[in-house]
Design an enzyme around this catalytic site. Structure first.
Site, short mmCIF file in Angstrom:
data_model
loop_
_atom_site.label_atom_id
_atom_site.label_comp_id
_atom_site.label_asym_id
_atom_site.label_seq_id
_atom_site.Cartn_x
_atom_site.Cartn_y
_atom_site.Cartn_z
N ASP A 53 0.82 -1.21 0.00
CA ASP A 53 0.00 0.00 0.00
C ASP A 53 0.85 1.27 0.00
O ASP A 53 0.69 2.15 0.84
CB ASP A 53 -0.98 -0.04 1.18
CG ASP A 53 -1.99 -1.15 1.00
OD1 ASP A 53 -3.02 -0.92 0.34
OD2 ASP A 53 -1.74 -2.29 1.48
N HIS A 55 0.71 3.65 -2.18
CA HIS A 55 -0.22 4.76 -2.43
C HIS A 55 0.46 6.09 -2.75
O HIS A 55 0.17 7.13 -2.14
CB HIS A 55 -1.19 4.91 -1.25
CG HIS A 55 -2.24 3.84 -1.22
ND1 HIS A 55 -3.14 3.64 -2.24
CD2 HIS A 55 -2.50 2.88 -0.30
CE1 HIS A 55 -3.92 2.60 -1.94
NE2 HIS A 55 -3.54 2.12 -0.79
N ASP A 96 -1.16 -2.05 -4.42
CA ASP A 96 -1.68 -0.68 -4.26
C ASP A 96 -0.53 0.32 -4.27
O ASP A 96 -0.31 1.07 -3.32
CB ASP A 96 -2.55 -0.53 -3.00
CG ASP A 96 -4.03 -0.76 -3.30
OD1 ASP A 96 -4.36 -1.11 -4.44
OD2 ASP A 96 -4.86 -0.55 -2.38
N ASN A 128 -6.18 -3.37 -5.90
CA ASN A 128 -7.38 -2.79 -6.52
C ASN A 128 -7.11 -1.39 -7.08
O ASN A 128 -7.66 -1.02 -8.12
CB ASN A 128 -8.54 -2.74 -5.52
CG ASN A 128 -8.20 -2.08 -4.21
OD1 ASN A 128 -7.34 -2.57 -3.48
ND2 ASN A 128 -8.83 -0.97 -3.90
N HIS A 129 -6.25 -0.62 -6.41
CA HIS A 129 -5.98 0.74 -6.90
C HIS A 129 -5.15 0.76 -8.18
O HIS A 129 -5.05 1.80 -8.82
CB HIS A 129 -5.31 1.58 -5.81
CG HIS A 129 -6.29 2.11 -4.81
ND1 HIS A 129 -7.10 3.18 -5.10
CD2 HIS A 129 -6.60 1.72 -3.57
CE1 HIS A 129 -7.88 3.43 -4.04
NE2 HIS A 129 -7.60 2.55 -3.11
N ASP A 132 -7.34 2.09 -10.88
CA ASP A 132 -7.94 3.43 -10.81
C ASP A 132 -7.82 4.15 -12.14
O ASP A 132 -8.51 5.13 -12.39
CB ASP A 132 -7.26 4.26 -9.72
CG ASP A 132 -7.70 3.83 -8.32
OD1 ASP A 132 -8.71 3.10 -8.22
OD2 ASP A 132 -7.04 4.22 -7.35
N HIS A 234 -3.12 -9.00 -2.26
CA HIS A 234 -3.73 -7.72 -1.92
C HIS A 234 -5.20 -8.00 -1.62
O HIS A 234 -6.08 -7.79 -2.45
CB HIS A 234 -3.57 -6.71 -3.06
CG HIS A 234 -3.97 -5.34 -2.63
ND1 HIS A 234 -3.12 -4.49 -1.96
CD2 HIS A 234 -5.15 -4.69 -2.70
CE1 HIS A 234 -3.75 -3.37 -1.67
NE2 HIS A 234 -4.99 -3.47 -2.10
N HIS A 269 -3.59 -4.25 1.55
CA HIS A 269 -4.99 -3.84 1.39
C HIS A 269 -5.68 -3.37 2.66
O HIS A 269 -6.31 -2.32 2.65
CB HIS A 269 -5.82 -4.96 0.74
CG HIS A 269 -7.22 -4.55 0.36
ND1 HIS A 269 -7.49 -3.45 -0.42
CD2 HIS A 269 -8.44 -5.08 0.67
CE1 HIS A 269 -8.81 -3.34 -0.59
NE2 HIS A 269 -9.40 -4.30 0.07
N GLN A 271 -4.14 -2.40 5.21
CA GLN A 271 -3.27 -1.31 5.66
C GLN A 271 -3.11 -1.27 7.17
O GLN A 271 -3.14 -0.21 7.78
CB GLN A 271 -3.78 0.04 5.10
CG GLN A 271 -3.75 0.05 3.58
CD GLN A 271 -4.11 1.40 2.96
OE1 GLN A 271 -4.72 1.43 1.91
NE2 GLN A 271 -3.71 2.50 3.58
N ARG A 386 -15.07 29.00 7.04
CA ARG A 386 -15.55 28.17 8.14
C ARG A 386 -16.84 28.70 8.76
O ARG A 386 -17.82 27.96 8.93
CB ARG A 386 -14.42 28.12 9.19
CG ARG A 386 -14.67 27.22 10.35
CD ARG A 386 -13.53 27.41 11.36
NE ARG A 386 -13.83 26.76 12.60
CZ ARG A 386 -13.38 25.57 12.97
NH1 ARG A 386 -12.57 24.91 12.17
NH2 ARG A 386 -13.69 25.05 14.14
N ARG A 390 -20.44 26.46 7.89
CA ARG A 390 -21.00 25.69 9.02
C ARG A 390 -22.33 26.25 9.50
O ARG A 390 -22.91 25.74 10.45
CB ARG A 390 -20.00 25.68 10.18
CG ARG A 390 -18.75 24.91 9.83
CD ARG A 390 -17.75 24.87 10.97
NE ARG A 390 -16.57 24.11 10.54
CZ ARG A 390 -15.82 23.39 11.35
NH1 ARG A 390 -16.11 23.31 12.64
NH2 ARG A 390 -14.76 22.76 10.89
N ARG A 427 -12.68 22.87 3.91
CA ARG A 427 -11.62 23.54 4.67
C ARG A 427 -11.22 24.91 4.15
O ARG A 427 -10.38 25.57 4.75
CB ARG A 427 -10.38 22.65 4.74
CG ARG A 427 -10.66 21.25 5.24
CD ARG A 427 -11.33 21.21 6.58
NE ARG A 427 -10.48 21.68 7.66
CZ ARG A 427 -10.82 21.65 8.95
NH1 ARG A 427 -12.00 21.20 9.30
NH2 ARG A 427 -9.98 22.09 9.87
#
Ligand SMILES: [Zn+2]
Length: 590
Positions: A53, A55, A96, A128-129, A132, A234, A269, A271, A386, A390, A427
């Protein structure tokens, strides 16, 4: 440790390893058991080095943690040490490699595959990634990789869409490690077609690893002469095989074969650092001892994620028996806060390998440049401040819910009716003018996944009655829907029902009926109960797409290069109306 000094010692160390297999006074041989020492030549030692992973983490993070350059040094140190003790190593990845860091994602993980080749990986599982992107991208990555991608349970389909007997990847490869022949079989989670865009896997058929392994073991028995069989997977590790709504993982695979047929599983996977205590996971912290899992005579290992650790499994092989003499998860420059709130290395700093650093610097710089390239533009401010986001529905809140809902509809079945976004996950604002990926990442910096769930009208009513009353970061951005919310329903009547709190006329243009099914998109943070939202991850119709919110938002902007804020005005296209004391308010926030 000084690497040059180590190199200088190799010649003499090999000699001492040959003569001193039983010697306890050689520190480097500490991990060799007494049984192995006593067995002398009959004992073969070798070490599996593993990660999973990745990533997109080819580069160290902003605090200088992990990264492939330091990983290289750590791996080389293990190789040197094992070699001096008379052993040999193999370097494996549980897959991954793709997706997770913009600088990598924007370059289709090319830097990661170049880095892995420089580090000398011997094989990887297909994650799986890896799907993508379209298969053409994965083919390109396989061409860069100087090691095989292994997956025994992925088959090609013919032009009619029917499965063929032809696999897309190599199912296994036999490696010679210190004179031992080890077949390593690859497996990929059968959840893959559920969590990637169907287009990317339309030409592929995934089979059940527990059935496929019987087939591959027979193929290996027929075609090869091997000393042992490992799986490189994975699929995830779930303690005691309790995999919940995920596809079965490594434990179930280990239990599916006759004892003695599969000696070890190197996974990915889920992780997690697979460090066991009793039947469950140990409370593992960087630098702690780690006891990998063992089920049905199969060792099962996983090294958390992102190259935070390098797993080191020191094996001994005597008379056809494999044992694990030592196991470690080596932290790669992980840090913690000291009492003065300064970040300090948890274990001794690992120097970054200069060659790897130099090679990857180019891609890191390119990634930084790509972050500032304009991907879209807006004719007005997209409101994410913010205090505002909110307290009321905003154009950015509407845009985010629409972007995620549209993306899910375009890539998965069924059609999404509406979107929910907790405002605490928004954010920043986006100013009028050009929009870059860097802007996207300031709005959605957490790399949460886009998710969706299908519920009955009754369940949806309960869900919306819950989230509509939330305030602060939980205040929901909701779109598109016609719904009235009575914020003070519970204050008026403590026994107020969901129907007393929300009165839903339509969702996404469809009239609302309690008995109908509706699908909505959300981010997995709130699906898991973040911002005190109802947990929906255990719902039978819940899907985490495993695609980050920021990457989906980026795609939305790329497809909509001229954003007109008027089209996202909260009054445009239906939005909830909130009431308190009978008069309309902006939200249930007081
Ligand atoms: Zn995965």
């Amino acid at each position: 440790m000084n690497k040059i000094l180590l190199k200088g010692l190799v010649a003499t160390a090999v000699v001492s390893a040959l003569t001193a297999c039983g010697s306890d006074n050689n520190d480097d041989n500490k991990y060799i058991s007494q049984a192995c020492a006593d067995a002398g030549d009959a004992c073969t030692i070798f070490t599996v080095i593993h990660t999973n992973d990745n990533h997109g983490r080819f580069w160290a993070n902003k605090d200088g943690e992990y990264g492939m350059a330091a990983r290289k040094t750590a791996i080389d140190n293990i190789r040197d040490e094992v070699e001096r003790a008379g052993g040999d190593t193999i370097l494996l990845s549980g897959g991954d490699i793709n997706t997770g860091v913009p600088e990598s994602d924007m370059q289709d993980a090319v830097p990661d595959f170049i880095g892995m080749s420089m580090l000398g990986y011997d094989a990887m599982a297909v994650g799986n990634h890896e799907f993508d992107n379209p298969l053409t991208v994965l083919d390109m990555q396989a061409n860069i990789a100087q090691f095989p991608m292994l997956a025994a349970n992925i088959y090609k389909k013919d032009l009619n869409g029917d499965p063929t007997q032809e696999r897309y990847f190599e199912p296994y490869r036999v490696f010679e490690i210190n004179g031992l022949k080890v077949a390593i079989i690859g497996f990929t989670t059968v959840d893959t077609p559920k969590v990637v865009s169907p287009d990317n896997v339309a030409s592929l058929h995934f089979t059940d690893p527990q059935e496929e392994i019987q087939k591959v073991l027979t193929e290996i028995e027929t075609n090869e002469t091997v000393d042992m069989v490992f799986a490189l997977t994975h699929m995830g590790h779930y303690a005691n095989g309790e995999h919940g709504t995920e596809a079965p993982g490594d434990v179930k695979l280990a239990e599916s074969v006759a004892k003695g047929k599969l000696q070890a599983i190197i996974g990915g996977h889920s992780q997690n650092p697979v460090c066991m205590e009793g039947d469950g996971y140990a409370d593992f912290n960087p630098g702690d001892e780690c006891k990998p899992d063992e089920k049905n005579g199969t060792f099962i290992m996983q090294a958390h994620e992102w190259g935070k650790y390098v797993g080191r499994a020191d094996f001994e092989y005597i008379d056809g028996q494999l044992s694990l003499s030592s196991y470690k998860l080596i932290p790669i420059n992980l840090k913690e806060e000291n009492e003065n709130e300064e970040l300090v290395f948890i274990t001794e700093e690992i120097e970054q390998d200069q060659l790897v650093l130099d090679a990857l610097q180019h891609y890191q710089d390119l990634g930084q440049e790509l972050l500032d390239v304009a991907i879209s533009s807006t004719d007005g401010k997209l409101e994410g401040d913010r205090g505002v986001v909110r307290a009321e529905q905003t154009n950015l809140g509407q845009l985010l819910t629409r972007a995620y809902a549209d993306w899910v509809t375009a890539n998965f079945e069924p059609t999404v009716d509406f979107g929910v976004m907790n405002s605490g996950g928004i954010r920043d604002s986006i100013a009028e003018g050009t929009i870059s990926y860097r802007d996207v990442l300031t709005v959605q910096p957490f790399a949460n996944d886009v998710a969706f769930v299908t519920m009955t009208g009754t369940e949806v009513q309960d869900y919306l009655a819950n989230v509509a009353l939330k305030t602060g970061g939980g205040m929901p951005q909701l779109y598109p829907m016609e719904m009235n919310v009575t914020c003070d329903a519970i204050e008026i009547n403590p026994d107020a029902t969901s129907a007393d709190i929300v009165q839903i006329a339509s969702l996404g243009g469809r009239d609302f009926n309690l008995a109908d099914n509706y699908t909505f998109s959300l981010i997995n943070f709130s699906a898991k109960g973040g911002d005190d939202y109802p947990v929906v991850t255990a719902h039978a119709n819940y899907i985490d797409t495993q695609r980050s919110d920021a990457s989906v938002l980026r795609e939305y902007f790329e497809k909509n290069p001229n954003i007109k804020v008027a089209e996202y005005a909260p009054a445009n296209g239906g939005h909830p109306k909130f009431f308190r004391g009978g008069s309309e308010v902006k939200s249930c926030a007081k």
